[in-house]
Design an enzyme around this catalytic site. Structure first.
Site, short mmCIF file in Angstrom:
data_model
loop_
_atom_site.label_atom_id
_atom_site.label_comp_id
_atom_site.label_asym_id
_atom_site.label_seq_id
_atom_site.Cartn_x
_atom_site.Cartn_y
_atom_site.Cartn_z
N LYS A 54 0.56 -1.65 0.44
CA LYS A 54 -0.30 -0.52 -0.21
C LYS A 54 0.75 1.15 0.22
O LYS A 54 1.49 0.91 0.45
CB LYS A 54 -1.48 -0.30 0.91
CG LYS A 54 0.06 -0.15 2.54
CD LYS A 54 -1.42 -0.34 3.45
CE LYS A 54 -0.57 0.12 5.34
NZ LYS A 54 -1.13 -0.55 6.40
N ARG A 152 -11.00 -0.01 14.35
CA ARG A 152 -10.84 1.11 13.04
C ARG A 152 -12.13 -0.01 11.88
O ARG A 152 -13.12 0.26 11.86
CB ARG A 152 -9.70 0.56 13.54
CG ARG A 152 -8.85 2.28 12.00
CD ARG A 152 -7.63 2.01 12.15
NE ARG A 152 -7.22 0.68 11.15
CZ ARG A 152 -5.81 0.45 10.88
NH1 ARG A 152 -4.91 1.25 11.53
NH2 ARG A 152 -5.56 -0.94 9.79
N HIS A 184 -7.05 -7.69 11.90
CA HIS A 184 -5.25 -6.82 12.70
C HIS A 184 -5.73 -5.98 13.17
O HIS A 184 -6.46 -6.40 14.60
CB HIS A 184 -5.60 -5.89 11.58
CG HIS A 184 -4.11 -4.69 11.14
ND1 HIS A 184 -3.33 -5.71 11.17
CD2 HIS A 184 -3.79 -2.97 10.64
CE1 HIS A 184 -2.74 -4.51 10.34
NE2 HIS A 184 -2.94 -2.99 11.23
N ARG A 240 0.41 -11.79 6.62
CA ARG A 240 0.45 -10.21 5.54
C ARG A 240 1.65 -8.91 6.58
O ARG A 240 1.13 -8.07 6.87
CB ARG A 240 -0.73 -9.86 6.23
CG ARG A 240 -1.21 -9.02 5.29
CD ARG A 240 -2.59 -8.82 5.05
NE ARG A 240 -2.90 -8.23 6.73
CZ ARG A 240 -3.88 -8.41 7.99
NH1 ARG A 240 -4.83 -9.73 7.65
NH2 ARG A 240 -3.61 -7.78 9.30
N TYR A 283 18.70 30.18 9.19
CA TYR A 283 17.25 31.35 9.56
C TYR A 283 17.82 30.96 11.40
O TYR A 283 17.06 29.96 12.05
CB TYR A 283 15.98 30.51 9.21
CG TYR A 283 15.14 30.88 7.88
CD1 TYR A 283 15.48 31.84 7.31
CD2 TYR A 283 14.91 30.06 7.04
CE1 TYR A 283 15.32 31.69 5.77
CE2 TYR A 283 14.60 29.91 5.93
CZ TYR A 283 14.40 30.34 5.54
OH TYR A 283 13.91 31.48 3.64
N CYS A 330 15.64 24.34 6.39
CA CYS A 330 14.34 24.84 5.90
C CYS A 330 13.66 24.34 5.10
O CYS A 330 13.84 22.80 4.98
CB CYS A 330 15.72 26.02 5.01
SG CYS A 330 16.77 26.50 5.95
N MET A 331 12.94 25.02 4.10
CA MET A 331 12.42 24.31 3.11
C MET A 331 12.77 23.07 2.11
O MET A 331 12.51 22.39 1.91
CB MET A 331 11.48 25.35 2.47
CG MET A 331 10.25 25.09 1.20
SD MET A 331 8.88 25.82 -0.07
CE MET A 331 8.40 26.86 1.72
N ASP A 332 13.91 23.63 1.89
CA ASP A 332 15.38 23.25 0.91
C ASP A 332 15.92 22.68 1.08
O ASP A 332 16.69 22.18 -0.05
CB ASP A 332 14.93 24.04 -0.48
CG ASP A 332 13.89 25.37 -1.19
OD1 ASP A 332 12.31 24.09 -0.78
OD2 ASP A 332 13.64 26.80 -0.91
C1 LIG Z 1 -0.77 -1.97 6.96
C2 LIG Z 1 -1.22 -2.71 7.13
C3 LIG Z 1 -0.33 -3.90 6.95
C4 LIG Z 1 1.01 -4.47 7.49
O1 LIG Z 1 1.23 -3.73 8.10
P1 LIG Z 1 3.15 -4.02 8.86
O2 LIG Z 1 2.89 -2.88 10.46
O3 LIG Z 1 3.68 -2.48 8.20
O4 LIG Z 1 3.30 -5.11 8.98
C5 LIG Z 1 -1.01 -5.34 7.14
N1 LIG Z 1 -1.83 -5.85 7.60
C6 LIG Z 1 -3.30 -4.37 6.94
C7 LIG Z 1 -5.00 -4.49 7.18
C8 LIG Z 1 -2.60 -2.96 7.49
O5 LIG Z 1 -3.46 -2.30 7.24
#
Ligand SMILES: *Cc1c(COP(=O)(O)O)cnc(C)c1O
Length: 405
Positions: A54, A152, A184, A240, A283, A330-332
């Site tokens: 992702k 969530r 999760h 995952r 700055y 700074c910004m840059d």
């Molecule tokens: C981002 C995410 C993961 C991966 O989590 P990590 O801590 O980066 O291994 C797995 N499952 C779900 C649903 C996530 O949103």
């Protein structure tokens, strides 16, 4: 300009005219990604690996990373949105892809046509997916996301039964195929936290409900990076992991697990100058020279993902050793103290901002620690004018200067 022009002739490390290297870039090493996938393979045992790519693979480049993980032991990909999944399909990736965060009226039609698995978090979502499947005339591949305590995304406990009933009906009708079920964890990065076992118990109960309704998803999964590396009992059919694929420990206090950071941020010194004792730098003159010194200007700032709150609190690797960044970010740009510059740092030299330590540079973990955040936010935050180049894994793309090794 001609080749005799003194300005262009002195362009890049005195190397003469030609395409110049990016002054600020980050290199993503696919060999590190493959190495990390191998580490995860060892921890996954007989379970499969869904690599989480992702947010453009945590800002590492989703298509390139996906190819690398699939070639080195992962079998599936996980993303947040259907748009991210379809971009991978357009890049020619055919492996299973699950997308799990959708607005109610997301483009489920495109997901079904693109063979993207849809994570479902409520009966409302499911109804929309079923309607899309009827419209498209093909079954939707669905993975049910079960909320077991994170509160969530995911089907809430009080909607689980209704979701299961609706899924069983849609499955019998041929509108959906329930390919998977997942949840999760809220405290995976605190191994031993009591919520982990509570979530496992809730997950197992929800899975029982699914089976009683006649649904037998082939892919059940729970473990993110932290659980993959610390809780072998939570592997189920597949793990995952995300951050560990990119080489960062999900539980830094337990060490690196042999993972190798894939991202190295590098910038050219664009100016070297003397500063006299008593003079301030950048700055607000947050830093004042105690004695005559030499400073180097580095073209990276908060517009490029270097947080301003790191001002005066980080180091870079330059001229073979660590140097303190001084004064305000700074910004840059920011400034590095070279002291007497005994190593003869010159304009055009490489400053390694963070990376895997191959050149002696700090890790993104050092930034995360200083900022009281996690490496996820640091690597996702590199942006602005920082150009990405990808090396390793048999591909070198967009890296006219190579990877500096
Ligand atoms: C981002 C995410 C993961 C991966 O989590 P990590 O801590 O980066 O291994 C797995 N499952 C779900 C649903 C996530 O949103």
């Amino acid at each position: 300009m001609t080749s005799t022009d003194p300005v262009s002739a002195l362009g890049t490390n005195g190397a003469g005219p030609g395409p110049s290297r990016a002054q600020l870039e980050y290199v993503v090493d696919l060999d590190a990604i493959a190495h990390n996938t191998g580490v995860l393979r060892e921890h996954a045992g007989s379970a499969g690996i869904m690599a989480v790519v992702k947010a453009d693979a945590y800002n590492h480049g989703a298509a390139a990373v996906s190819r690398a993980v699939l070639a080195s032991g992962a079998s599936e990909l996980g993303v947040t949105t259907i748009g991210e999944a379809l971009a991978l399909r357009n890049a020619g990736i055919t492996a299973p892809i699950l997308a799990w965060l959708h607005q109610l009226d997301a483009d489920y039609d495109a997901a079904i046509v693109g063979d993207v698995e849809i994570g479902v978090s409520s009966p409302r979502h499911l109804a929309r997916v079923v309607a899309a499947a009827r419209r498209v005339g093909r079954p939707a591949a669905v993975t049910l996301k079960i909320d077991t305590g994170l509160n969530r995304n995911g089907v809430a406990p009080d909607e689980w039964e209704a979701t299961v009933i609706a899924a069983a009906r849609a499955s019998a009708e041929g509108a959906i195929e329930v390919r998977g079920a997942f949840t999760h964890l809220s405290h995976a990065d605190e191994p031993g936290h009591p919520t982990i076992d509570l979530q496992k118990t809730a997950f197992d109960a929800a899975l029982d409900g699914l089976r009683r309704a006649g649904l037998k998803p082939a892919r059940v999964h729970m473990a993110n990076s932290a659980a993959t590396l610390t809780r072998p009992d939570l592997r189920y059919d597949m793990v995952r992991p995300g951050i560990s694929v990119y080489g960062f420990s999900p539980v830094p206090q337990l060490g690196t697990f042999g993972l190798r950071p894939a991202m190295t941020v590098r910038a050219q010194v664009i100016l070297v100058k003397r500063v006299r004792a008593g003079e301030g730098v950048s700055y607000g003159h947050l830093w004042t020279a105690e004695r005559d010194t030499t400073v180097a200007l580095i073209p990276m700032g908060y517009a490029d993902g270097l947080p301003r709150t790191l001002s005066g609190r980080f180091e870079v690797q330059l001229g073979g050793r660590r140097r303190r960044a001084i004064g305000r970010v700074c910004m840059d740009q920011f400034v590095v103290d070279l002291g007497e510059n005994e190593d003869g740092v010159e304009e055009g030299d490489d400053a390694y901002v963070f990376g895997n330590g191959d050149h002696g540079e700090p890790s993104a973990q050092a930034w995360a620690d200083a900022l009281d955040t996690i490496t996820y936010e640091i690597v996702c935050g590199i942006k602005g004018r920082t150009t990405r180049s990808i090396v390793g894994g048999g591909t070198v793309a967009g890296a006219p200067g190579g990877n500096g090794r």
